[in-house]
Design a protein around this motif. Structure first.
Motif, PDB file in Angstrom:
ATOM      1  N   ASN A 199       0.848  -1.184   0.000  1.00  0.00           N
ATOM      2  CA  ASN A 199       0.000   0.000   0.000  1.00  0.00           C
ATOM      3  C   ASN A 199       0.889   1.241   0.000  1.00  0.00           C
ATOM      4  OD1 ASN A 199      -2.494  -1.376   0.079  1.00  0.00           O
ATOM      5  ND2 ASN A 199      -2.280  -1.688   2.296  1.00  0.00           N
TER       6      ASN A 199
ATOM      7  N   LYS B  70       0.421   7.959   0.512  1.00  0.00           N
ATOM      8  CA  LYS B  70      -0.184   9.011  -0.315  1.00  0.00           C
ATOM      9  C   LYS B  70       0.758  10.212  -0.411  1.00  0.00           C
ATOM     10  CE  LYS B  70      -5.121   8.013   0.102  1.00  0.00           C
ATOM     11  NZ  LYS B  70      -4.959   6.662   0.637  1.00  0.00           N
TER      12      LYS B  70
ATOM     13  N   ARG C 185       1.909   4.019  -8.942  1.00  0.00           N
ATOM     14  CA  ARG C 185       1.346   4.451  -7.660  1.00  0.00           C
ATOM     15  C   ARG C 185       2.145   5.583  -7.015  1.00  0.00           C
ATOM     16  NH1 ARG C 185       1.242  -0.781  -4.386  1.00  0.00           N
ATOM     17  NH2 ARG C 185       3.232  -0.975  -5.467  1.00  0.00           N
TER      18      ARG C 185
END
Length: 432
Positions: free
Chosen positions: A154, A157, A192
């Motif tokens: 993950n 951000k 990402r």
């Protein structure tokens, strides 16, 4: 090696076919696009948005000069007003090296952060992406170099506030960092790594020195041009690249001469972002491959290295891309649609050289040493042969291109007869 026994023409044809095939596959890789906030005060509006996202603590990655000048204030005031917690890591230097980024990774963990705001030029952006990838995977930075090395972790951000109009890193999938032990650049690529949101705030760029405005502006031009003439171009990438080229030729000289001109600064910000969209999908070429070697060995600023090499690589590539260069000439308003493609292509090359001249870009790389050229060329070819370039370089051809930017005080050694003959053939082909 067996590859050394393969004729250069056959090898180039094979590489070209391979890259075209890879390009068809890359079109299906989803690349996210960040939400863009554009205009004066947009860095504050980004802070308002981030404050509402519920992050535990935000790491702001920047450099000491930006912090000293108070450029963070709109962002941090908005974060304070929204009750968001943050910590500032302001140690970023140009071409941020691995040890420095490792300190940023430790800083992130020590402060319990869960998101990053990249605030600054390309080095702050790239360092932020490298920190995010390392935090997400737990891997050493060198193990992350290459394509899609982050696995299914993950990703942290990232939000972005560029303070230069050049790298386009606020919308790209890549991070380029310096490896001082190997005197090389490492490239980490993962979709990402694209920031979730970015603010293009021209008020943050009005104080940039003219030489930085120039180099970063030509960096954006290089992104647009290399993406447009390569084999991975798509209708979308073409549209972004053409828009960027038009905006750069219309506004870069103004931003260079009048740094306070907000309209020109904003349009250059958009040009940089559009060029970033273009090369994220269509990739770059030998200008970047050579520039990365200059940066790794001599710490040459990336935009400046691109600017110095762009005219030479374009002249080498011209026989294979005259029609594409002609389209760029029309968009740059240096020629008319009715003119012959080769005439227009030549006008575009001349216009690039004139733009460099008007911006005070040097024609030589003062740090370049003759003895370094073979190794630089070898590394540039190794990198460039992974790009979808329109015309592939040999080792000798790459050495000749690099040798063109040797400082006058360090004349090139006499070329061997075979190298002279190859150079003569190249000039003859370019003349037709």
């Amino acid at each position: 090696m067996i590859l050394d026994l393969i004729p250069e023409s056959t090898r180039a044809a094979g590489l070209g076919a391979l890259m075209k095939g890879a390009g068809k596959l890359t079109r299906f890789i989803p690349i996210p696009q960040p939400t863009l906030l554009v205009g004066p005060g947009s860095s504050g509006r980004l802070g308002q948005a981030i404050a509402g996202f519920g992050h535990q603590k935000i790491l702001i990655v920047t450099d000491g000069m930006i912090a000293k000048l108070g450029l963070l204030q709109q962002l941090t005031d908005a974060l304070d007003a929204g009750g968001a917690q943050y910590a500032v890591f302001d140690e970023i230097t140009p071409d941020a090296p691995i040890p420095l980024i490792e300190r940023g990774i430790d800083f992130y963990r020590q402060h319990g952060c869960d998101a990053i705001v990249a605030f600054g030029g390309g080095s702050s952006m790239d360092a932020s992406k490298a920190i995010a990838a390392a935090i997400a995977t737990g891997k050493p930075l060198r193990e992350l170099a290459g394509y899609l090395r982050s696995g299914l972790s993950n990703m942290v951000k990232i939000y972005a506030v560029p303070t230069t109009a050049g790298t386009g890193s606020e919308v790209t999938v890549a991070a380029v960092i310096a490896d001082p032990e190997r005197q090389a650049k490492l490239v980490i690529v993962d979709p990402r790594l694209v920031p979730k949101m970015a603010a293009l705030d021209p008020t943050l760029m009005t104080g940039l020195p003219p030489h930085i405005t120039a180099a970063t502006g030509i960096d954006a031009l290089t992104h647009a041009v290399e993406s447009f003439i390569g084999h991975w171009n798509t209708p979308y990438a073409d549209g972004m690249a053409l828009s960027a080229v038009g905006l750069i030729f219309e506004n870069l000289r103004t931003a260079y001469r009048d740094g306070k001109n907000l309209a020109a600064r904003e349009k250059m910000s958009l040009a940089s972002t559009y060029a970033g969209f273009a090369f994220t999908r269509a990739n770059v070429g030998y200008v970047h491959a050579i520039a990365h070697q200059f940066g790794g060995r001599y710490h040459t600023p990336h935009g400046l290295a691109n600017a110095i090499m762009l005219p030479h690589v374009l002249r080498y590539s011209m026989p294979a891309v005259a029609e594409r260069l002609a389209l760029l000439a029309v968009r740059a308003r240096v020629g008319d649609e009715g003119e012959d493609a080769e005439v227009l292509a030549q006008k575009f090359l001349d216009a690039v050289e004139q733009l460099n001249h008007d911006l005070g870009i040097p024609t030589q790389l003062d740090a370049l040493k003759e003895d370094d050229i073979p190794a630089l060329a070898k590394a540039a070819c190794a990198e460039g042969n992974t790009y979808p370039v329109p015309r592939y370089l040999t080792q000798e051809g790459c050495e000749e291109l690099i040798r063109k930017v040797l400082p006058a005080a360090a004349p090139a050694r006499k070329a061997a007869p075979a190298r002279k003959a190859a150079a003569k053939k190249t000039r003859a082909r370019a003349a037709h």
